[in-house]
Write a protein that holds these residues in place. Structure first.
Motif, PDB file in Angstrom:
ATOM      1  N   ASP A  22       0.870  -1.172   0.000  1.00  0.00           N
ATOM      2  CA  ASP A  22       0.000   0.000   0.000  1.00  0.00           C
ATOM      3  C   ASP A  22       0.908   1.224   0.000  1.00  0.00           C
ATOM      4  N   SER A  23       0.338   2.391   0.145  1.00  0.00           N
ATOM      5  CA  SER A  23       1.129   3.625   0.017  1.00  0.00           C
ATOM      6  C   SER A  23       2.184   3.767   1.110  1.00  0.00           C
ATOM      7  N   HIS A  24       2.056   3.016   2.202  1.00  0.00           N
ATOM      8  CA  HIS A  24       2.993   3.142   3.309  1.00  0.00           C
ATOM      9  C   HIS A  24       3.718   1.834   3.632  1.00  0.00           C
ATOM     10  N   THR A  25       3.566   0.821   2.795  1.00  0.00           N
ATOM     11  CA  THR A  25       4.173  -0.471   3.120  1.00  0.00           C
ATOM     12  C   THR A  25       4.815  -1.102   1.893  1.00  0.00           C
ATOM     13  N   LEU A  26       6.071  -1.470   2.039  1.00  0.00           N
ATOM     14  CA  LEU A  26       6.813  -2.155   0.992  1.00  0.00           C
ATOM     15  C   LEU A  26       7.221  -3.527   1.532  1.00  0.00           C
ATOM     16  N   CYS A  27       7.105  -4.548   0.719  1.00  0.00           N
ATOM     17  CA  CYS A  27       7.539  -5.892   1.116  1.00  0.00           C
ATOM     18  C   CYS A  27       8.707  -6.322   0.247  1.00  0.00           C
ATOM     19  N   ARG A 163      10.839   8.730   7.751  1.00  0.00           N
ATOM     20  CA  ARG A 163       9.962   8.137   8.774  1.00  0.00           C
ATOM     21  C   ARG A 163       9.760   6.666   8.441  1.00  0.00           C
ATOM     22  N   LEU A 164      10.861   5.948   8.444  1.00  0.00           N
ATOM     23  CA  LEU A 164      10.856   4.562   7.993  1.00  0.00           C
ATOM     24  C   LEU A 164      11.100   3.597   9.148  1.00  0.00           C
ATOM     25  N   VAL A 190      15.976   6.087  11.096  1.00  0.00           N
ATOM     26  CA  VAL A 190      15.319   4.833  10.699  1.00  0.00           C
ATOM     27  C   VAL A 190      15.127   3.958  11.937  1.00  0.00           C
ATOM     28  N   GLU A 191      13.891   3.485  12.123  1.00  0.00           N
ATOM     29  CA  GLU A 191      13.594   2.620  13.260  1.00  0.00           C
ATOM     30  C   GLU A 191      13.674   1.152  12.852  1.00  0.00           C
ATOM     31  N   LEU A 192      14.044   0.318  13.824  1.00  0.00           N
ATOM     32  CA  LEU A 192      14.162  -1.110  13.577  1.00  0.00           C
ATOM     33  C   LEU A 192      13.220  -1.854  14.512  1.00  0.00           C
ATOM     34  N   VAL A 193      12.324  -2.623  13.890  1.00  0.00           N
ATOM     35  CA  VAL A 193      11.326  -3.392  14.631  1.00  0.00           C
ATOM     36  C   VAL A 193      11.655  -4.871  14.449  1.00  0.00           C
ATOM     37  N   LEU A 267       2.052  -8.539  10.463  1.00  0.00           N
ATOM     38  CA  LEU A 267       1.192  -8.085  11.560  1.00  0.00           C
ATOM     39  C   LEU A 267       1.863  -6.969  12.347  1.00  0.00           C
ATOM     40  N   ALA A 268       3.157  -7.125  12.628  1.00  0.00           N
ATOM     41  CA  ALA A 268       3.877  -6.102  13.382  1.00  0.00           C
ATOM     42  C   ALA A 268       3.877  -4.769  12.643  1.00  0.00           C
ATOM     43  N   ALA A 269       4.082  -4.796  11.324  1.00  0.00           N
ATOM     44  CA  ALA A 269       4.095  -3.564  10.534  1.00  0.00           C
ATOM     45  C   ALA A 269       2.723  -2.891  10.556  1.00  0.00           C
ATOM     46  N   ARG A 270       1.663  -3.683  10.425  1.00  0.00           N
ATOM     47  CA  ARG A 270       0.314  -3.117  10.486  1.00  0.00           C
ATOM     48  C   ARG A 270       0.084  -2.411  11.815  1.00  0.00           C
ATOM     49  N   TRP A 271       0.583  -3.015  12.900  1.00  0.00           N
ATOM     50  CA  TRP A 271       0.383  -2.406  14.208  1.00  0.00           C
ATOM     51  C   TRP A 271       1.223  -1.135  14.363  1.00  0.00           C
ATOM     52  N   GLU A 272       2.461  -1.153  13.886  1.00  0.00           N
ATOM     53  CA  GLU A 272       3.304   0.034  13.984  1.00  0.00           C
ATOM     54  C   GLU A 272       2.689   1.203  13.221  1.00  0.00           C
ATOM     55  N   GLN A 273       2.041   0.913  12.105  1.00  0.00           N
ATOM     56  CA  GLN A 273       1.379   1.981  11.345  1.00  0.00           C
ATOM     57  C   GLN A 273       0.113   2.462  12.038  1.00  0.00           C
ATOM     58  N   ARG A 274      -0.506   1.585  12.803  1.00  0.00           N
ATOM     59  CA  ARG A 274      -1.660   2.005  13.600  1.00  0.00           C
ATOM     60  C   ARG A 274      -1.208   2.952  14.714  1.00  0.00           C
ATOM     61  N   VAL A 275      -0.074   2.662  15.315  1.00  0.00           N
ATOM     62  CA  VAL A 275       0.477   3.520  16.367  1.00  0.00           C
ATOM     63  C   VAL A 275       0.930   4.857  15.793  1.00  0.00           C
ATOM     64  N   ASP A 276       1.512   4.821  14.592  1.00  0.00           N
ATOM     65  CA  ASP A 276       2.035   6.022  13.925  1.00  0.00           C
ATOM     66  C   ASP A 276       1.596   5.987  12.466  1.00  0.00           C
ATOM     67  N   PRO A 277       0.402   6.509  12.152  1.00  0.00           N
ATOM     68  CA  PRO A 277      -0.171   6.358  10.805  1.00  0.00           C
ATOM     69  C   PRO A 277       0.681   6.909   9.664  1.00  0.00           C
TER      70      PRO A 277
END
Length: 357
Positions: A22-27, A163-164, A190-193, A267-277
């Motif tokens: 999507d516009s904020h997620t790259l795999c 903001r990556l 750059v943040e590392l999750v 799942l982790a990426a989806r949650w991180e984007q929920r915390v910081d849209p």
């Protein structure tokens, strides 16, 4: 011949498919991610004279690294000896043998912890008997960081890094840790999750038992010396059920068939984007889902939908619990028991390979 033609399949496999979810997620979806690491590590060791053409490289593996090292040895004219986990299936073992690798399977084990300890002990026995063999030390040597510089360059070419977040399995630290380290050379924010299974000492989850743990490769029952804990900003711990939910969602929503660690990272990426849209996430998918079909994906009908799950937010390791926990790590040091004695972060001779050119 065109210059952009690969001369060995390993060169092609070292590069991932880059898929915008999507516009904020790259795999970044690899067939075998550790090919990038193994190729560069072997090339570097040959260049330094540490190993020579015709030598035998040996290591222990639960699957991905075995394939990667066998390909690198085939590419550079070296022999390969793999002490294989019980998780290495017939399909992979057959490929390894045809590639010329010696595959030494471990006997069935009551736990992945015992399996991993036995494999490392067996490698050490081999080295005592064959002193000219070179142990690649994928769990300990930071030379394995080097191959991910090209992956960081690929990320930099496709996304704004201001903001990556890089999201993926911790494993030996030489994938997520390396990519983040190279990206921070130009974008320090750059943040590392990191994604971990329960039952792993790497980020202190060994006290939480998951009876169905098969997320091999991203956690460990023994210390991994080349994990730099101070690189990680946030850690997510996943059990089997939550990781399966993410894997099924990644396939259902984006047609990407990847391993369970990729499902957990999704799942982790989806949650991180929920915390910081406004945050952009790069999800690392290190392998395909084929080896998880029978034990995991065949149960897709019972998998929870991602919107039905959320992590338990914790402030201390003692608070974590199944099926999914999250903690701001804050680039802290390793927890007790996560680092072995005599750890050195100067595997390349005087400086961290993670930031070496």
């Amino acid at each position: 011949m065109r210059e952009d033609v690969d001369h060995h399949i390993a060169d092609a496999l070292s590069r991932p498919a880059v898929v915008r979810l999507d516009s904020h997620t790259l795999c970044l979806r690899f067939e075998t991610m550790k090919v990038a690491s193994a190729l560069e590590a072997v090339r570097y060791l040959l260049e330094r004279g540490t190993i020579e053409h015709g030598d035998t490289l040996v290591d222990s593996s639960s699957g991905i690294y075995a394939h990667a090292l066998a390909l690198a040895c085939h590419r550079y004219g070296l022999h390969c000896h793999i002490v294989a986990s019980t998780t290495v299936d017939l399909t992979l073992r057959t490929q390894l043998e045809i590639l010329g690798a010696t595959v030494e399977p471990m006997p069935p084990s009551a736990s992945l912890k015992l399996d991993q300890s036995r494999r490392v002990a067996r490698v050490q026995e081999i080295l005592r008997d064959r002193p000219r063999y070179h142990w690649m030390r994928q769990y300990h040597d930071e030379v394995h960081y080097r191959g991910y510089r090209a992956i960081a360059d690929l990320v930099r070419a496709h996304v704004d890094c201001s903001r990556l977040s890089v999201v993926g399995g911790v494993g030996t630290g030489a994938s997520t840790g390396a990519v983040a380290s190279f990206l921070r050379e130009t974008s320090p924010g750059v943040e590392l999750v990191g994604v971990q299974p329960f039952d792993s000492v790497t980020f202190g989850s060994e006290h939480v038992h998951d009876p169905e743990i098969i997320i091999a490769g991203i956690g460990s029952s023994i210390p991994f010396d080349n994990v730099d804990h101070t690189l990680y900003d946030t850690v997510h711990w996943f059990g089997f059920d939550a990781a399966l939910s993410g894997g099924v969602a990644l396939l259902r929503e984006h047609a990407i068939f990847a391993g369970l660690s990729a499902g957990a990272a999704y799942l982790a990426a989806r949650w991180e984007q929920r915390v910081d849209p406004g945050r952009v996430c790069v999800v690392l998918a290190p392998d395909t889902g084929h080896r998880y079909v029978e034990a995991a994906y065949s149960r897709h009908a019972s998998a929870a939908r991602p919107e039905e799950l959320e992590p338990r937010q914790i402030g201390a390791l003692s608070e974590m619990d199944l099926p999914w926990s999250r903690m701001r790590w804050g680039r802290a040091e390793a927890p007790p028991g996560a680092v072995g004695p005599g750890v050195s972060r100067s595997a390349a001779g005087g400086q961290s390979v993670a930031v070496a050119s």
